[in-house]
Design an enzyme around this catalytic site. Structure first.
Site, short mmCIF file in Angstrom:
data_model
loop_
_atom_site.label_atom_id
_atom_site.label_comp_id
_atom_site.label_asym_id
_atom_site.label_seq_id
_atom_site.Cartn_x
_atom_site.Cartn_y
_atom_site.Cartn_z
CE1 TYR A 142 -3.48 -2.70 0.77
CE2 TYR A 142 -4.63 -0.62 1.00
CZ TYR A 142 -4.66 -1.98 0.82
OH TYR A 142 -5.86 -2.62 0.69
CE LYS A 189 2.10 -17.90 -1.93
NZ LYS A 189 1.38 -19.19 -1.92
CG ASP A 221 -1.77 -20.39 -0.61
OD1 ASP A 221 -1.27 -20.28 0.53
OD2 ASP A 221 -1.21 -21.00 -1.55
CG ASP A 245 -8.18 -4.76 1.52
OD1 ASP A 245 -9.15 -4.28 2.14
OD2 ASP A 245 -8.07 -4.74 0.28
CG ASP A 249 -13.69 -7.13 1.74
OD1 ASP A 249 -13.53 -6.40 2.74
OD2 ASP A 249 -14.08 -6.70 0.63
C1 IPM Z 1 -10.55 -1.04 3.55
C2 IPM Z 1 -10.74 -0.52 2.16
C3 IPM Z 1 -9.56 0.36 1.77
C4 IPM Z 1 -8.30 -0.50 1.84
C5 IPM Z 1 -9.69 1.05 0.41
C6 IPM Z 1 -10.93 1.89 0.33
C7 IPM Z 1 -8.46 1.84 0.06
O1 IPM Z 1 -10.93 -1.56 1.26
O2 IPM Z 1 -10.45 -0.23 4.48
O3 IPM Z 1 -10.51 -2.25 3.74
O4 IPM Z 1 -7.96 -1.19 0.87
O5 IPM Z 1 -7.64 -0.47 2.88
MN MN Z 2 -11.03 -3.53 2.16
#
Ligand code: IPM
Ligand code: MN
Length: 377
Positions: A142, A189, A221, A245, A249
């Site tokens: 990042y 990884k 993975d 990240d 999700d």
């Molecule tokens: C999160 C989001 C952000 C990230 C984006 C919006 C840049 O997906 O906070 O998880 O990737 O960190």
């Molecule tokens: Mn995210």
């Protein structure tokens, strides 16, 4: 207590959900006799439109001097497929994380029993899942150097970690694990990446200071697979920015919906609290966004930044009670949910506000962030 809180709505549904987060904080202040002073600041596309930059100095200055920040989301579809736009909403978010030193992102994956049926994963696999992610937030690919070649045909992002960055987040993860089930899974990884080998080596060294905590390493993975195969096998997970990240999700599905997942970003000083869902422009303005992630983020704020354990627990109990009463937003409703129990954003916010302080006779559960609190403040 007197506290100054910055509301940072940002873009899309960020505005709609932080409005509800603010209302629950107002109710908590009234009920537990605190003074919360609120101020708004701008970020993201909203800030670009107003000021030409994704994070104006004025917003940052306000945040540096407040006691906590409740943040919504950033993003706008107009940027997603147009790489020529140089000023982008996400820059505001990344700059804010870096400037405020928010290196540890806690993402508790807590499944409310009432939502067992809302996930696409089988209830018997899910039941009792309780995972606390520590996503490193100010390093990795990042923030590494970004390069695009002069001919425009090659691009790269540097994946980079410094030892001290791994050490400080590893300590946080081990400390939290001590107050939970005493297990840390470090995800990397290391079979391919040098930065992951440094990560693993460093975590192993830090682990020596926590002989009472069990440490295991998983490749990312494998971790992605195990998360949905056997979510109960995880307690605390610590991982880098990019892997964290993606995995969180995925893990949101364990909690039924992205709309349920709160997070806390902490580090040097002030704490920032935000849902993990994004700006969700597909549903913006429809009033159907689930405000519970923002409301649960407010609960984390009370707990972690203010040390208000009772207040935080009361808020989480109010969310639990609202779910027990059968109320759902559309993302967590199922075909059996009666129509009159499907609430819009404001109705769900009001339901929780009304339930704060109600005695439901059930145990108050917390998001189980453990002693982390003491170690940030
Ligand atoms: C999160 C989001 C952000 C990230 C984006 C919006 C840049 O997906 O906070 O998880 O990737 O960190
Ligand atoms: Mn995210």
């Amino acid at each position: 207590m007197n506290k100054r809180i910055i509301i940072l709505p940002g873009d899309g549904i960020g505005k709609e959900v932080t409005a509800e987060g603010k209302k629950v904080l107002e109710k908590i202040a009234a009920l537990f006799v605190h003074q919360f002073e609120f101020e708004e600041a701008t970020i993201g596309h909203d800030a670009i439109e107003k000021t030409g930059t994704a994070l104006p100095d004025e917003s940052l200055a306000k945040m540096r001097t407040c006691d906590a920040i409740l943040f919504g989301a950033v993003g706008h579809p107009k940027y997603d497929n147009d790489p020529t736009l140089k000023v982008r909403p996400e820059q505001g978010l990344l700059k804010m994380r870096k400037e405020l030193g928010l290196y540890a992102n806690l993402r508790p994956i807590k499944l409310f029993d009432e939502l067992l049926g809302a996930s696409s994963i089988k209830p018997e696999i899910l039941k009792g899942s309780d995972i606390l992610f520590f996503r490193e937030l100010t390093g990795d690919v990042y923030f590494g150097e970004k390069v695009k070649s002069a001919d425009g045909n090659t691009a790269s992002d540097l994946m980079i970690y410094h030892r001290y960055e791994v050490e400080r987040i590893a300590h946080k993860a081990f400390q939290a694990a001590r107050t939970r089930r005493k297990k840390v899974t470090s995800v990397d990884k290391a079979n391919v990446l040098e930065s992951s080998r440094l990560w693993r080596e460093t975590v192993n060294i830090v682990a020596k200071e926590y002989p009472d905590v069990q440490l295991e390493h998983q490749f990312v993975d494998t971790a992605a697979m195990k998360l949905i195969q056997n979510p109960r096998s995880f307690d605390v997970v610590v991982t880098g920015n990019l892997f964290g990240d993606i995995l969180t999700d995925e893990a949101s599905q364990i909690a039924g919906s992205m709309g349920m997942l709160a997070s806390a970003s902490v580090g040097d000083k002030v704490g920032l609290y935000e849902p993990i869902h994004g700006s969700a422009h597909d549903i913006t303005g429809k009033g159907i966004a689930n405000p519970l992630a923002s409301i649960l983020s407010a609960a984390l704020l009370l707990d972690i930044s203010f040390g208000m354990k009772k207040e935080s627990a009361a808020l989480i109990a109010a969310v639990e009670l609202s779910l027990k009463q059968g109320y759902r937003t559309v993302d967590i409703a199922d075909p059996k949910t009666p129509k009159d129990k499907v609430l819009n954003t404001q109705q769900m916010g009001k339901r929780v506000v009304d339930n704060i302080g109600a005695k439901a006779g059930q145990d108050m559960t917390a998001l189980n962030t453990g002693a982390f609190v003491a170690s940030v403040s």
